[in-house]
Design a protein around this motif. Structure first.
Motif, short mmCIF file in Angstrom:
data_model
loop_
_atom_site.label_atom_id
_atom_site.label_comp_id
_atom_site.label_asym_id
_atom_site.label_seq_id
_atom_site.Cartn_x
_atom_site.Cartn_y
_atom_site.Cartn_z
N UNK A 115 -22.15 -13.43 4.57
CA UNK A 115 -21.10 -13.88 3.67
C UNK A 115 -21.49 -13.65 2.22
N UNK A 116 -22.74 -13.90 1.88
CA UNK A 116 -23.21 -13.69 0.51
C UNK A 116 -23.11 -12.22 0.12
N UNK A 117 -23.47 -11.33 1.03
CA UNK A 117 -23.36 -9.89 0.75
C UNK A 117 -21.91 -9.50 0.52
N UNK A 118 -21.00 -10.03 1.33
CA UNK A 118 -19.58 -9.74 1.16
C UNK A 118 -19.09 -10.28 -0.19
N UNK A 119 -19.50 -11.49 -0.53
CA UNK A 119 -19.07 -12.11 -1.79
C UNK A 119 -19.54 -11.29 -2.99
N UNK A 120 -20.75 -10.76 -2.92
CA UNK A 120 -21.28 -9.95 -4.03
C UNK A 120 -20.52 -8.62 -4.14
N UNK A 154 -26.39 -19.30 11.49
CA UNK A 154 -26.91 -19.47 10.14
C UNK A 154 -27.09 -18.11 9.45
N UNK A 155 -27.35 -17.06 10.21
CA UNK A 155 -27.53 -15.73 9.61
C UNK A 155 -26.24 -15.22 8.97
N UNK A 156 -25.09 -15.71 9.45
CA UNK A 156 -23.82 -15.28 8.86
C UNK A 156 -23.68 -15.75 7.41
N UNK A 175 -21.09 -13.30 -8.88
CA UNK A 175 -22.34 -13.04 -9.59
C UNK A 175 -23.34 -14.13 -9.18
N UNK A 176 -23.93 -13.95 -8.02
CA UNK A 176 -24.87 -14.95 -7.51
C UNK A 176 -26.21 -14.77 -8.23
N UNK A 177 -26.68 -15.80 -8.95
CA UNK A 177 -27.94 -15.66 -9.67
C UNK A 177 -29.09 -15.24 -8.74
N UNK A 178 -30.01 -14.46 -9.27
CA UNK A 178 -31.12 -13.97 -8.46
C UNK A 178 -31.96 -15.10 -7.87
N UNK A 179 -32.04 -16.22 -8.60
CA UNK A 179 -32.87 -17.34 -8.11
C UNK A 179 -32.05 -18.40 -7.40
N UNK A 180 -30.81 -18.08 -7.03
CA UNK A 180 -29.93 -19.03 -6.34
C UNK A 180 -30.51 -19.35 -4.96
#
Length: 443
Positions: free
Chosen positions: A315-320, A309-311, A326-331
Motif C-alpha cells: 500500500x505504501x508503494x502504491x501511495x508513493x 501485514x506485508x500488504x 510524500x512519505x518521509x524517509x524516516x516515517x
C-alpha cells in the motif's frame, strides 16, 4: 456495570474552559489526580476514514484510486474484521461512484458506511446508497453549539436526536460523531446526550454508536488528567452510564503529536473501535495512521492469523507512486529508512545479529529487509553489509577490496561531499574493486 444517572445542563452562555484553553497561550494540562481503571474490551478493531477525513487535506482521490485503496484495506484485513468499516462521503457524483465501485466488490470487510450532517436532507443520500450505517455530525462542545450552530444545548440535542430517530426509522444504524468532545461540557452535555441515545437504542432495539471526536487534538492519554482532555475519563464515563464498548469509537487528530497514543489509550479504557486513515492523512495534522494502529493491535492482542501485514508495504508503494504521497524517509514502518542504519557500529551489530538493531523481523512481517545507507559514518562494517545484502558472497570487513571502497568513500567526504552514496555509485565502485572476481547478484 451500574449506570450513572445524567441530566442535561442547559446554560445561557457557553462554557469555553478558558483556564484550560486560553487561546492566546498553548492549551494547559490540568490534573485532578483521579485515576480510572483499565477496561480493555475483549475485542478491539480498526475503522477507516481515508475516504472521508483522509481526503480533507489533499486533492480528492478518483473513484478508481479509492477502489484500489479499498482493495488494499481488504487485503490487509484478510477477512478477519480487524479493519471493520470504512466511511465515505456521499455528496458528489464522484463520491457516489466510488461507493458503487466498492460495493460491487462484495467484501464483508471493510463494511462501507456513510457520513452526513445532522439534517434530514442528507439522510436521503444514505437511503439512496443502501448503506446499513452512517456517521452523523453531532457537535458536542459549546464552541460549536453556541458559536457555530447558534443554538442552546437543548436545541442542539433535540435536533441530533431527531436525525438519529430518522435513521432508525429507516433501518440505518446512526453513528453519532461527538465533534470536539475534548472541549465539551462532559457532565452537562456529553453524558446526557449519550444517555438519550442509549434510550433510543433500547426503544428501537437497534444499536446506536458514538464516535468520540478529538477534533483539534487536545486529548491526553493520562488517567490523572482532568476532563475534558482526559481520554481515559472520556471513555470511562460513557461506559459508566451503560454505553457498550462495541458502540464506542475514537477519532483523533495530531495537532499536539498524540494521535496514535490517544487512539490506543481509548482501546485500553473501554472503546472497541479506533478510527484511522492511511499514513495519517487527514484534515490539518491528520488522523491516526491506519498501518500504525494495525501494528498496535498486534502488540496488544497478538498477531491475527489471516491479517496480511506485508500488504502495508505494498500500500505504501502504491501511495508513493500513484497517489503522490510524500512519505518521509524516516516515517515508521513504511519510510525508506525505517529499518536502515547509517552508523558503522550499528551495521556491525546487524551483521552479527540483526535483532540488535532491528525492532522486529521486518523482512518476514512487512517484507522489508534491513538495510545500510552508505555515508562517511558507515565504516567497513556498513560496506560489508551492503555488499552481502546484494551479492552472493560473505566477505571479511578487513578484506582489501572493502578497504579500497572505504578509501574511495572517505576521499569523497574529505572533499566536502554531503550527500549519501547512491546505489549506482556503490555498484560501480564494487565492480572496480572486484574486477574479474565480481560475485553474482542475489536473486
Amino acid at each position: 456495570m451500574a449506570k450513572k444517572t445524567t441530566k442535561l445542563v442547559d446554560v445561557n452562555k457557553p462554557n469555553l474552559y478558558r483556564e484550560t484553553f486560553p487561546y492566546t497561550e498553548f492549551p494547559r494540562v490540568k490534573l485532578d489526580n483521579k485515576k480510572v481503571e483499565y477496561d480493555i474490551p475483549d475485542e478491539i478493531w480498526v475503522t477507516d476514514t481515508t475516504f472521508r477525513d483522509g481526503q480533507q487535506a489533499r486533492p480528492p482521490y478518483t473513484p478508481e484510486q479509492i477502489l484500489r485503496i479499498f482493495d488494499f484495506l481488504h487485503e490487509i484485513d484478510g477477512g478477519t474484521g480487524l479493519i471493520r468499516q470504512s466511511e465515505f462521503f456521499l455528496y458528489s457524483k464522484r463520491d457516489r461512484k466510488a461507493v458503487e465501485l466498492c460495493k460491487e466488490r462484495g467484501y464483508k470487510y471493510p463494511e462501507i458506511t456513510g457520513w452526513i450532517r445532522a439534517v434530514a436532507a442528507d439522510f436521503k443520500l444514505v437511503s439512496q446508497m443502501g448503506l446499513a450505517e452512517t456517521g452523523i455530525l453531532t457537535s458536542a462542545s459549546d464552541y460549536h453549539i453556541f458559536l457555530k450552530l447558534r443554538k442552546t444545548r437543548a436545541q442542539a440535542m433535540a435536533a441530533y436526536l431527531d436525525i438519529a430517530k430518522a435513521a432508525l426509522d429507516n433501518g440505518v444504524i446512526p453513528r453519532c460523531h461527538f465533534e470536539d468532545i475534548t472541549r465539551a461540557d462532559y457532565e452537562g452535555f456529553v453524558l446526557p446526550f449519550a444517555a438519550e441515545l442509549m434510550k433510543l437504542s433500547e426503544e428501537y432495539n437497534k444499536p446506536v454508536k458514538i464516535r468520540l471526536c478529538d477534533t483539534l487534538g487536545f486529548g491526553l492519554p493520562w488517567p490523572e488528567v482532568a476532563l475534558p482532555r482526559s481520554v481515559p475519563k472520556l471513555v470511562h464515563g460513557l461506559r459508566q452510564i451503560g454505553v457498550p464498548s462495541e458502540r464506542l469509537e475514537w477519532h483523533g487528530h495530531n495537532d499536539l503529536h498524540k494521535v496514535q497514543v490517544n487512539a490506543v489509550t481509548a482501546w485500553l479504557y473501554g472503546c472497541s473501535a479506533a478510527n484511522a486513515a492511511i499514513f495519517g492523512s487527514g484534515e490539518r495534522t491528520g488522523n491516526p495512521p491506519l498501518e500504525a494502529i494495525v501494528v498496535e493491535h498486534a502488540q496488544l492482542k497478538g498477531m491475527v492469523e489471516g491479517v496480511n501485514y506485508q500488504a502495508i508495504t505494498e500500500l505504501a508503494e502504491y501511495a508513493r507512486k500513484e497517489l503522490g504521497f510524500d512519505i518521509p524517509h524516516n516515517y515508521p514502518l513504511v519510510g525508506r529508512d525505517f529499518n536502515m542504519t547509517r552508523a558503522g557500529i550499528h551495521a556491525d551489530g546487524l551483521l552479527k545479529n540483526e535483532e540488535i538493531y532491528n525492532c522486529f523481523d521486518t523482512k518476514k512481517i512487512l517484507n522489508r529487509p534491513t538495510g545500510v545507507a552508505i555515508t562517511d559514518k558507515s565504516g567497513a562494517a556498513g560496506i560489508k553489509h551492503w555488499i552481502e545484502a546484494r551479492y552472493q558472497i560473505e566477505i571479511p570487513k578487513h578484506d582489501p577490496r572493502i578497504t579500497k571502497i572505504k578509501d574511495k568513500i572517505d576521499t569523497e567526504y574529505a572533499a566536502d561531499r554531503v550527500a549519501m552514496v547512491s546505489d549506482e555509485e556503490m555498484f560501480e565502485w564494487i565492480r572496480d574493486a572486484f574486477g574479474n572476481d565480481l560475485p553474482p547478484l542475489k536473486k
